[in-house]
Design a protein around this motif. Sequence first.
Motif, PDB file in Angstrom:
ATOM      1  N   ARG A   1      -4.937  38.061  49.291  1.00  0.00           N
ATOM      2  CA  ARG A   1      -5.527  37.083  48.381  1.00  0.00           C
ATOM      3  C   ARG A   1      -6.333  37.676  47.238  1.00  0.00           C
ATOM      4  O   ARG A   1      -6.691  36.964  46.319  1.00  0.00           O
ATOM      5  N   GLU A   2      -6.659  38.938  47.297  1.00  0.00           N
ATOM      6  CA  GLU A   2      -7.468  39.554  46.239  1.00  0.00           C
ATOM      7  C   GLU A   2      -6.551  40.009  45.105  1.00  0.00           C
ATOM      8  O   GLU A   2      -5.785  40.954  45.259  1.00  0.00           O
ATOM      9  N   PHE A   3      -6.674  39.334  43.976  1.00  0.00           N
ATOM     10  CA  PHE A   3      -5.828  39.632  42.826  1.00  0.00           C
ATOM     11  C   PHE A   3      -6.181  40.999  42.253  1.00  0.00           C
ATOM     12  O   PHE A   3      -7.341  41.308  42.013  1.00  0.00           O
ATOM     13  N   VAL A   4      -5.149  41.828  42.039  1.00  0.00           N
ATOM     14  CA  VAL A   4      -5.351  43.164  41.464  1.00  0.00           C
ATOM     15  C   VAL A   4      -4.893  43.194  40.017  1.00  0.00           C
ATOM     16  O   VAL A   4      -5.559  43.760  39.155  1.00  0.00           O
ATOM     17  N   GLY A   5      -3.752  42.594  39.732  1.00  0.00           N
ATOM     18  CA  GLY A   5      -3.241  42.592  38.368  1.00  0.00           C
ATOM     19  C   GLY A   5      -1.826  42.055  38.316  1.00  0.00           C
ATOM     20  O   GLY A   5      -1.223  41.733  39.338  1.00  0.00           O
ATOM     21  N   SER A   6      -1.300  41.980  37.091  1.00  0.00           N
ATOM     22  CA  SER A   6       0.066  41.502  36.900  1.00  0.00           C
ATOM     23  C   SER A   6       0.696  42.242  35.734  1.00  0.00           C
ATOM     24  O   SER A   6       0.004  42.844  34.918  1.00  0.00           O
TER      25      SER A   6
ATOM     26  N   VAL B   1      13.666  31.776  30.842  1.00  0.00           N
ATOM     27  CA  VAL B   1      12.476  31.342  31.566  1.00  0.00           C
ATOM     28  C   VAL B   1      11.579  32.545  31.850  1.00  0.00           C
ATOM     29  O   VAL B   1      11.929  33.422  32.634  1.00  0.00           O
ATOM     30  N   PRO B   2      10.407  32.621  31.210  1.00  0.00           N
ATOM     31  CA  PRO B   2       9.515  33.743  31.477  1.00  0.00           C
ATOM     32  C   PRO B   2       8.888  33.627  32.868  1.00  0.00           C
ATOM     33  O   PRO B   2       8.687  32.526  33.379  1.00  0.00           O
ATOM     34  N   PHE B   3       8.582  34.742  33.465  1.00  0.00           N
ATOM     35  CA  PHE B   3       7.937  34.773  34.771  1.00  0.00           C
ATOM     36  C   PHE B   3       7.064  36.011  34.833  1.00  0.00           C
ATOM     37  O   PHE B   3       7.136  36.894  33.990  1.00  0.00           O
ATOM     38  N   ASP B   4       6.217  36.061  35.833  1.00  0.00           N
ATOM     39  CA  ASP B   4       5.307  37.181  35.985  1.00  0.00           C
ATOM     40  C   ASP B   4       5.459  37.760  37.386  1.00  0.00           C
ATOM     41  O   ASP B   4       5.936  37.093  38.303  1.00  0.00           O
ATOM     42  N   VAL B   5       5.044  38.996  37.550  1.00  0.00           N
ATOM     43  CA  VAL B   5       4.977  39.646  38.861  1.00  0.00           C
ATOM     44  C   VAL B   5       3.509  39.987  39.066  1.00  0.00           C
ATOM     45  O   VAL B   5       2.928  40.723  38.272  1.00  0.00           O
ATOM     46  N   ARG B   6       2.910  39.405  40.128  1.00  0.00           N
ATOM     47  CA  ARG B   6       1.487  39.576  40.388  1.00  0.00           C
ATOM     48  C   ARG B   6       1.272  40.373  41.668  1.00  0.00           C
ATOM     49  O   ARG B   6       2.007  40.212  42.636  1.00  0.00           O
ATOM     50  N   PHE B   7       0.243  41.194  41.666  1.00  0.00           N
ATOM     51  CA  PHE B   7      -0.062  42.079  42.788  1.00  0.00           C
ATOM     52  C   PHE B   7      -1.398  41.688  43.421  1.00  0.00           C
ATOM     53  O   PHE B   7      -2.375  41.438  42.709  1.00  0.00           O
ATOM     54  N   TYR B   8      -1.416  41.675  44.743  1.00  0.00           N
ATOM     55  CA  TYR B   8      -2.608  41.319  45.502  1.00  0.00           C
ATOM     56  C   TYR B   8      -2.826  42.352  46.609  1.00  0.00           C
ATOM     57  O   TYR B   8      -1.873  42.970  47.083  1.00  0.00           O
ATOM     58  N   VAL B   9      -4.068  42.479  47.029  1.00  0.00           N
ATOM     59  CA  VAL B   9      -4.386  43.254  48.227  1.00  0.00           C
ATOM     60  C   VAL B   9      -5.061  42.299  49.200  1.00  0.00           C
ATOM     61  O   VAL B   9      -5.667  41.306  48.783  1.00  0.00           O
ATOM     62  N   ARG B  10      -4.953  42.607  50.471  1.00  0.00           N
ATOM     63  CA  ARG B  10      -5.485  41.749  51.530  1.00  0.00           C
ATOM     64  C   ARG B  10      -5.003  40.305  51.352  1.00  0.00           C
ATOM     65  O   ARG B  10      -5.736  39.358  51.608  1.00  0.00           O
TER      66      ARG B  10
END
Length: 134
Positions: A105-110, A94-103
């Motif tokens: 809700r502000e998406f920075v990257g994955s 099962v593939p999955f991702d790790v996502r990074f946010y600041v504050r």
Amino acid sequence: MVQWWRGQRFQPKEKVSEPRTPGAWVLTVRSAPLRYDELRQLVESTGEARVYFGEALAYLQGEAVALLRIEATGFEWVRRLYDWWQVAQLRDAVPFDVRFYVRDREFVGSFREDQLEELLARLAERAPRVERAA
């Protein structure tokens, strides 16, 4: 006096739901709920980061996610997390991702969408820092 009372009254532990380290970057990591324990261990493995709030199962916009709010003094833990993520992608079906946010809700990257070095540069640039205690 209540007859079933035994021992001492319940004393809750001190809850730390806010970052405390002056100058640390503050960011949020979201991923698959099944990965929560592994994520938390990897984040705290280098001693550069601390999870000050974590939720193994949260529902955000109808999506089930593991949520970790982190204060970090460095980003070596992101490299370890990336290495682990690459191995887990090959190991598991099962593939999955790790996502990074600041504050929160502000998406920075994955990891899936970005190169590691670009992601690290964006995190250092956009993540807010903990103010020094007055």
